[in-house]
Design a protein around this motif. Structure first.
Motif: not given
Length: 510
Positions: A257-265, A275-282, A321-332
């Motif tokens: 619960p104390n994580l402030s920085h998370l990097t996941v590959s 699903q990620w929103e649920y993990i982070i919120r919960t 988009l509003e609370k965290h302003q975390w944007y993602v990009r897809c490449h293919w």
């Protein structure tokens, strides 16, 4: 305006000394006068001995002339047997018969060292270095097998160690083994180029109760032998993790619960934005920085763009988009159905991954209002590019290592490469991959760059004409480390005699 350094007060001079390499510091100030000698030998207590980029002659001078004078003032030491400074380890027993003489050492790094005897000696002696707070063992391939569990327990027994970097330790188990002893001092652990099983994590965190930052790979999934108490929480605030496991690991987030920085590959599977929103919120209420990389195959190769849109839409809630302003990009890549399932890479912005599937992809789409805003790659230090990858780049200020694949289909690949180099002002290493069966151009001959010091052409065989071109190129005249292949001994002598700044030459003689 000229200025006499001797007019400066001692405090300013000591601050200036921090910016000098030790060989330059002594060459410039030692025996100039009594005052400078006192400053160097008595008052300056922050000597850093970094032998990863030092010539053999400088190594000898430092260790025979200066080391005996400043042993108790050395606070960091780095050894290296990489291509920059090969066979350095054979001199360590000569110049450092005992590490106990470095009684104030705070940081110790061994890089590309393959001596099992040296490692066994360090395991014994580093316990008698009372100020040691940082330990790095990187890319070491021990010729004789060493018990990795012994190394881990020895490290966890160091009373004052805070930072521990273990990156590529071969000749031992590549899977992390949890320590049997408890460290009350280690706060930062970096374990890469090996894996960590799921059931190791609880024991590791239990025996490292003050761990704040963990960077590791979790590849295999196995159930913990004992379920952690629902009241168990860990102090970890930073986690950088590579995962190739099933979503059953979701339950682990509740212990952090104390994580402030998370990097996941993630490889082979993914979680969508909901699903990620649920993990982070919960489970992660304190999270401030979130970086994500997911590499997986599309479920439907016929409707790839619709598939990407559905995935991106899951990251378009107000949470992203509003609370965290975390944007993602897809490449293919666009590919015919016969080619199989197309791969998709999703990454948060700005991009921090040097994966060629990201940087060279022909199609990309993001949740950012302007797709071009994050086309800067300032967070990347090492990158692999082909001829068609450069279109995505603006300026890469922090890039240090570039691997570039030249392509015959371009009439003048050197022009494309020069444009790229102009956008990389701090580049140190250029690895140029040439097709020697078909190549009819010499893309290295007219290239210019002010900061490149290492050239790696190891897998291209130079003929005599090409060696001459290389010798007279601007890049080679500044080069300190050179790797290439040739068929002629005379070419080697030419390189040694004419490249004045060269301190390391690695040749494949065919």
């Amino acid at each position: 305006v000229e200025m006499n350094l001797e007019c400066l007060v001692n405090e300013i001079l000591l601050d200036l000394f921090e910016y000098f390499k030790i060989e330059d510091l002594f060459h410039t100030f030692y025996n100039v006068n009594y005052r400078f000698n006192i400053l160097l030998l008595k008052n300056f207590h922050s000597y850093h001995l970094d032998f990863q980029s030092v010539s053999k002659s400088d190594l000898h001078v430092i260790c025979t002339k200066y080391l005996p004078l400043i042993r108790k003032q050395i606070i960091s030491l780095r050894f290296s047997d990489d291509d920059n400074t090969p066979v350095q380890s054979k001199y360590i027993p000569i110049f450092f018969p005992s590490f106990l003489q470095l009684s104030h050492l705070r940081a110790l790094s061994v890089y590309c060292i393959n001596s099992s005897n040296l490692m066994e000696r360090l395991i014994i002696e580093w316990h008698q270095l009372p100020y040691l707070t940082t330990l790095s063992i990187i890319n070491c391939n021990f010729k004789m097998k060493i018990d990795f569990h012994t190394i881990i327990n020895s490290i966890w027994s160091l009373d004052h160690l805070v930072y521990c970097y273990l990156n590529g330790i071969y000749g031992t188990s590549t899977s992390f083994i949890a320590p049997d002893v408890t460290s009350l001092s280690i706060q930062y652990l970096f374990y890469q180029r090996g894996s960590m099983d799921w059931d190791v994590l609880p024991k590791l965190l239990k025996n490292t109760p003050y761990l704040r930052s963990l960077n590791t790979n979790i590849i295999d999934y196995s159930e913990p032998e004992k379920e952690l108490s629902s009241y168990t929480t860990f102090t970890l605030t930073r986690l950088n993790v590579y995962m190739r496991v099933t979503t059953n690991t979701l339950s682990f987030w509740k212990y952090l619960p104390n994580l402030s920085h998370l990097t996941v590959s993630m490889k082979l599977f993914y979680l969508d934005g909901k699903q990620w929103e649920y993990i982070i919120r919960t489970y992660l209420p304190e999270l401030k920085i979130f970086r994500l990389y997911m590499d997986f195959a599309a479920d439907d190769c016929n409707q790839i763009e619709e598939y990407v849109d559905r995935l991106l839409n899951s990251f378009r809630s107000s949470f992203w988009l509003e609370k965290h302003q975390w944007y993602v990009r897809c490449h293919w890549e666009k590919m015919p159905e016969s080619k199989g399932w197309p791969g998709i890479v999703l990454t948060t912005l700005p991009t921090w991954i040097n994966d060629s599937s990201v940087l060279g992809s022909s199609c990309y789409r993001s949740t950012c209002p302007d797709d071009n805003v994050y086309n800067s790659y300032d967070h990347i230090f090492k990158i692999l590019l082909t001829m068609n990858s450069g279109h995505m780049f603006s300026i890469c200020k922090k890039l240090r290592i570039l691997t570039f694949y030249a392509d015959k289909q371009y009439d003048h690949p050197e022009n494309e490469l020069q444009l790229l180099l102009n956008r990389m002002p701090n580049l140190h290493t250029l690895e140029l991959c040439l097709d020697e069966d078909e190549i009819e151009y010499k893309p290295f001959s007219n290239l210019k760059h002010d900061s490149i010091r290492c050239l790696d052409f190891e897998y291209y065989t130079f003929n005599r004409e090409e060696c001459e071109l290389l010798i007279h190129s601007q890049l080679s005249q500044k080069c300190e480390v050179l790797m290439l292949s040739t068929k002629h001994l005379d070419d080697i002598l030419q390189l040694i005699n004419q490249l004045r700044n060269l301190r390391s030459l690695k040749i494949r003689l065919l």
